[in-house]
Design a protein around this motif. Structure first.
Motif, short mmCIF file in Angstrom:
data_model
loop_
_atom_site.label_atom_id
_atom_site.label_comp_id
_atom_site.label_asym_id
_atom_site.label_seq_id
_atom_site.Cartn_x
_atom_site.Cartn_y
_atom_site.Cartn_z
N GLU A 163 0.73 -1.16 0.18
CA GLU A 163 -0.16 0.03 0.08
C GLU A 163 0.85 1.29 -0.06
OE1 GLU A 163 -3.75 2.08 2.69
OE2 GLU A 163 -2.52 0.25 3.49
N LYS A 164 1.84 1.26 0.84
CA LYS A 164 2.89 2.57 0.73
C LYS A 164 3.57 2.59 -0.39
CE LYS A 164 6.74 4.33 3.30
NZ LYS A 164 7.39 4.57 4.45
N VAL A 165 4.03 1.57 -1.11
CA VAL A 165 4.89 1.60 -2.25
C VAL A 165 3.93 1.96 -3.23
CG1 VAL A 165 6.21 0.47 -4.07
CG2 VAL A 165 6.71 -0.17 -1.48
N LEU A 172 4.38 5.27 -5.93
CA LEU A 172 4.12 5.06 -7.56
C LEU A 172 3.18 5.94 -8.06
CD1 LEU A 172 4.61 1.15 -7.81
CD2 LEU A 172 6.31 2.83 -8.25
N LEU A 173 2.10 6.11 -7.39
CA LEU A 173 0.78 6.92 -7.84
C LEU A 173 1.52 8.60 -7.68
CD1 LEU A 173 -2.19 5.60 -6.46
CD2 LEU A 173 -1.56 5.50 -8.59
N LEU A 227 -5.87 -5.73 -2.72
CA LEU A 227 -4.40 -5.74 -2.14
C LEU A 227 -4.03 -4.66 -1.55
CD1 LEU A 227 -2.67 -8.06 -4.77
CD2 LEU A 227 -3.51 -8.79 -2.57
N ARG A 228 -4.39 -3.39 -1.90
CA ARG A 228 -4.04 -2.12 -1.38
C ARG A 228 -4.34 -1.97 0.24
NH1 ARG A 228 -6.49 1.94 -4.84
NH2 ARG A 228 -5.62 3.36 -3.00
N TYR A 243 5.74 -5.93 0.07
CA TYR A 243 5.75 -5.71 -1.29
C TYR A 243 6.36 -6.74 -2.03
CZ TYR A 243 7.06 -2.55 -5.29
OH TYR A 243 7.21 -1.91 -6.70
N GLY A 244 7.18 -7.79 -1.27
CA GLY A 244 8.02 -9.02 -1.76
C GLY A 244 6.92 -10.06 -2.04
#
Length: 116
Positions: free
Chosen positions: A12-14, A18-19, A50-51, A57-58
């Protein structure tokens, strides 16, 4: 940052980062989502779900339902690293996404980003 720290970051953070990167250059959430879905095989509903699950992230990449076979066509440098030379397969997947979002932010058309 070492690989294990990157793998443990929350998706969610990554995703938010990206956004933000894409939005600063006038690109849209829909384009970011399209890139992520193309790379990983997640559907629109899966991606939205999934967000909010706390997934790292992995695991987001480990659990990708259908990694795109054309992702091997992604070449170039992102963050000073040549993506096609990244030894760790999981980190290479992460770098692929970094590279695609960089291309989006630089104004490349979606057809070229998605290797069509």
């Amino acid at each position: 940052m070492n690989s294990e720290k990157v793998f443990q970051m929350k998706f969610e953070k990554v995703y938010g980062l990206l956004l933000d990167k894409a939005a600063r250059k006038g690109r849209t959430k829909a384009e970011v989502d399209e890139i992520i879905r193309w790379l990983t095989g997640y559907g629109p509903e899966q991606l939205e779900e999934l967000r909010s699950t706390g997934l790292c992230y992995g695991d987001f990449f480990r659990d990708a339902p259908q990694p795109n076979p054309n992702r091997a066509l992604i070449k170039g440098v992102v963050c000073g690293v040549r993506v096609e030379e990244v030894a760790d397969p999981l980190m290479r997947e992460i770098r692929y996404l970094d590279k695609l979002i960089d291309e989006l932010a630089k104004g490349k058309p979606m057809e070229k980003i998605l290797r069509k």
